[in-house]
Design a protein around this motif. Structure first.
Motif, PDB file in Angstrom:
ATOM      1  N   GLU A 109      -1.823  22.335   8.254  1.00 43.98           N
ATOM      2  CA  GLU A 109      -2.664  21.262   7.739  1.00 43.98           C
ATOM      3  C   GLU A 109      -3.037  20.282   8.854  1.00 43.98           C
ATOM      4  O   GLU A 109      -4.174  19.818   8.931  1.00 43.98           O
ATOM      5  N   THR A 110      -2.085  19.939   9.698  1.00 43.52           N
ATOM      6  CA  THR A 110      -2.380  18.982  10.767  1.00 43.52           C
ATOM      7  C   THR A 110      -3.201  19.623  11.881  1.00 43.52           C
ATOM      8  O   THR A 110      -4.086  18.996  12.449  1.00 43.52           O
ATOM      9  N   GLN A 111      -2.859  20.875  12.219  1.00 41.95           N
ATOM     10  CA  GLN A 111      -3.567  21.626  13.272  1.00 41.95           C
ATOM     11  C   GLN A 111      -3.595  20.864  14.597  1.00 41.95           C
ATOM     12  O   GLN A 111      -4.545  20.939  15.367  1.00 41.95           O
ATOM     13  N   ASP A 112      -2.542  20.108  14.839  1.00 41.96           N
ATOM     14  CA  ASP A 112      -2.466  19.297  16.054  1.00 41.96           C
ATOM     15  C   ASP A 112      -1.013  19.319  16.533  1.00 41.96           C
ATOM     16  O   ASP A 112      -0.179  18.545  16.064  1.00 41.96           O
ATOM     17  N   ARG A 113      -0.692  20.208  17.484  1.00 38.20           N
ATOM     18  CA  ARG A 113       0.682  20.400  17.917  1.00 38.20           C
ATOM     19  C   ARG A 113       1.273  19.126  18.536  1.00 38.20           C
ATOM     20  O   ARG A 113       2.416  18.767  18.251  1.00 38.20           O
ATOM     21  N   ALA A 114       0.482  18.447  19.347  1.00 37.75           N
ATOM     22  CA  ALA A 114       0.984  17.239  20.007  1.00 37.75           C
ATOM     23  C   ALA A 114       1.360  16.181  18.970  1.00 37.75           C
ATOM     24  O   ALA A 114       2.385  15.504  19.094  1.00 37.75           O
ATOM     25  N   ARG A 115       0.541  16.060  17.929  1.00 36.28           N
ATOM     26  CA  ARG A 115       0.828  15.090  16.882  1.00 36.28           C
ATOM     27  C   ARG A 115       2.071  15.489  16.093  1.00 36.28           C
ATOM     28  O   ARG A 115       2.891  14.647  15.732  1.00 36.28           O
ATOM     29  N   ASP A 116       2.208  16.793  15.842  1.00 37.38           N
ATOM     30  CA  ASP A 116       3.383  17.282  15.122  1.00 37.38           C
ATOM     31  C   ASP A 116       4.658  17.028  15.915  1.00 37.38           C
ATOM     32  O   ASP A 116       5.686  16.641  15.356  1.00 37.38           O
ATOM     33  N   ILE A 117       4.598  17.259  17.218  1.00 31.83           N
ATOM     34  CA  ILE A 117       5.764  17.031  18.069  1.00 31.83           C
ATOM     35  C   ILE A 117       6.137  15.550  18.068  1.00 31.83           C
ATOM     36  O   ILE A 117       7.306  15.182  17.945  1.00 31.83           O
ATOM     37  N   ALA A 118       5.133  14.694  18.190  1.00 30.44           N
ATOM     38  CA  ALA A 118       5.396  13.249  18.207  1.00 30.44           C
ATOM     39  C   ALA A 118       6.035  12.801  16.886  1.00 30.44           C
ATOM     40  O   ALA A 118       6.972  11.998  16.877  1.00 30.44           O
ATOM     41  N   ALA A 119       5.536  13.334  15.768  1.00 32.73           N
ATOM     42  CA  ALA A 119       6.087  12.960  14.463  1.00 32.73           C
ATOM     43  C   ALA A 119       7.523  13.446  14.323  1.00 32.73           C
ATOM     44  O   ALA A 119       8.397  12.726  13.824  1.00 32.73           O
ATOM     45  N   ALA A 120       7.783  14.679  14.783  1.00 40.85           N
ATOM     46  CA  ALA A 120       9.137  15.231  14.687  1.00 40.85           C
ATOM     47  C   ALA A 120      10.113  14.440  15.552  1.00 40.85           C
ATOM     48  O   ALA A 120      11.247  14.163  15.131  1.00 40.85           O
ATOM     49  N   GLN A 121       9.693  14.084  16.749  1.00 45.84           N
ATOM     50  CA  GLN A 121      10.580  13.337  17.630  1.00 45.84           C
ATOM     51  C   GLN A 121      10.835  11.925  17.114  1.00 45.84           C
ATOM     52  O   GLN A 121      11.950  11.402  17.239  1.00 45.84           O
ATOM     53  N   ALA A 122       9.830  11.322  16.499  1.00 45.38           N
ATOM     54  CA  ALA A 122      10.040  10.011  15.870  1.00 45.38           C
ATOM     55  C   ALA A 122      11.015  10.148  14.697  1.00 45.38           C
ATOM     56  O   ALA A 122      11.875   9.284  14.485  1.00 45.38           O
ATOM     57  N   GLY A 123      10.886  11.250  13.954  1.00 47.79           N
ATOM     58  CA  GLY A 123      11.807  11.498  12.856  1.00 47.79           C
ATOM     59  C   GLY A 123      13.233  11.687  13.338  1.00 47.79           C
ATOM     60  O   GLY A 123      14.180  11.175  12.727  1.00 47.79           O
ATOM     61  N   TRP A 124      13.405  12.400  14.437  1.00 47.49           N
ATOM     62  CA  TRP A 124      14.747  12.628  14.981  1.00 47.49           C
ATOM     63  C   TRP A 124      15.355  11.328  15.510  1.00 47.49           C
ATOM     64  O   TRP A 124      16.549  11.075  15.329  1.00 47.49           O
ATOM     65  N   ALA A 125      14.542  10.490  16.134  1.00 50.60           N
ATOM     66  CA  ALA A 125      15.043   9.202  16.604  1.00 50.60           C
ATOM     67  C   ALA A 125      15.529   8.358  15.419  1.00 50.60           C
ATOM     68  O   ALA A 125      16.593   7.720  15.479  1.00 50.60           O
ATOM     69  N   LYS A 126      14.758   8.359  14.342  1.00 46.31           N
ATOM     70  CA  LYS A 126      15.169   7.633  13.144  1.00 46.31           C
ATOM     71  C   LYS A 126      16.437   8.248  12.546  1.00 46.31           C
ATOM     72  O   LYS A 126      17.359   7.532  12.130  1.00 46.31           O
ATOM     73  N   ALA A 127      16.497   9.583  12.517  1.00 48.68           N
ATOM     74  CA  ALA A 127      17.670  10.268  11.974  1.00 48.68           C
ATOM     75  C   ALA A 127      18.931   9.896  12.738  1.00 48.68           C
ATOM     76  O   ALA A 127      19.974   9.623  12.140  1.00 48.68           O
ATOM     77  N   LYS A 128      18.865   9.884  14.053  1.00 46.58           N
ATOM     78  CA  LYS A 128      20.042   9.537  14.859  1.00 46.58           C
ATOM     79  C   LYS A 128      20.511   8.118  14.569  1.00 46.58           C
ATOM     80  O   LYS A 128      21.717   7.868  14.446  1.00 46.58           O
TER      81      LYS A 128
END
Length: 212
Positions: A109-128
């Motif tokens: 749906e996003t079709q934007d790998r860089a955006r997906d990576i940024a969102a995942a890394q922000a999620g992991w930072a929040k998770a930690k």
């Protein structure tokens, strides 16, 4: 003693055998339970192609809420969805459960790998940060396995953090298909949901209350 005067002998024998079998089973179970003591914050992995991974995770979140245990959710992929669990938690239990929708939708749906990576890394930072918060006892990382599968996050870093930095009594649940082997090896509990049948294959779309 129950009155067995009108009970056929065969039925009495069946009941006696059942009672004896259950008594032996209880004795064996009690012996096993006597060896269990103490508590530990568990790493729980819910994976596989079958439905039920997120549903199981949110079931545990509701248990935490019922026990007045502070908890948190970080959604890595389905953050853009308007889900029933998100509505319920944010409307009624925000004082006990933090809800962080960090994902922007499935990768197709996003079709934007860089955006997906940024969102995942922000999620992991929040998770930690949530996992390290001493006031939080349980953290659900919903669909993080998908982020790991697509290399949006470093599996080795996630495993290292959970092994070395997770507080001893904090539970962490990680859901999503294709959980990496290193994560399964680390886990205290790992369950694979096996797909037997799914209505989507019969042309039925995702439905409110079942899928979201």
């Amino acid at each position: 003693m129950p009155d067995t005067s009108d009970t056929p002998p065969a039925a009495i024998s069946l009941e006696a055998r059942h009672a004896s079998k259950m008594a032996k089973k209880k004795a064996a179970r009690d012996k096993i339970m006597a060896t269990k003591e103490g508590e530990k914050g568990l790493v729980i992995v819910l994976t596989g192609a079958g439905k039920g991974k997120s549903s199981s995770g949110f079931g545990m979140i509701l248990r935490c809420i019922a026990h007045q245990m502070p908890c948190a959710v970080v959604q890595f992929i389905k953050g853009a969805w308007d889900t029933g669990e998100r509505r319920l938690i944010e409307a009624h239990f925000a004082d006990l459960c933090q809800f962080h929708a960090m994902g922007e939708g499935f990768t197709w749906e996003t079709q934007d790998r860089a955006r997906d990576i940024a969102a995942a890394q922000a999620g992991w930072a929040k998770a930690k940060a949530l996992i390290l918060d001493p006031t939080i006892r349980f953290v659900l990382l919903d669909e993080i396995n998908i982020a790991l599968r697509y290399d949006y996050l470093d599996v080795a870093e996630v495993v290292r953090f959970l092994r070395e930095e997770k507080p001893p009594l904090t539970h962490v649940v990680l859901t999503g298909r294709n959980a990496p082997e290193a994560l399964i090896e680390l886990a205290d509990l790992a369950t694979e949901m096996t797909l037997l049948k799914h209505p989507f294959r019969s042309g039925i779309k995702a439905q409110k209350g079942v899928e979201f």
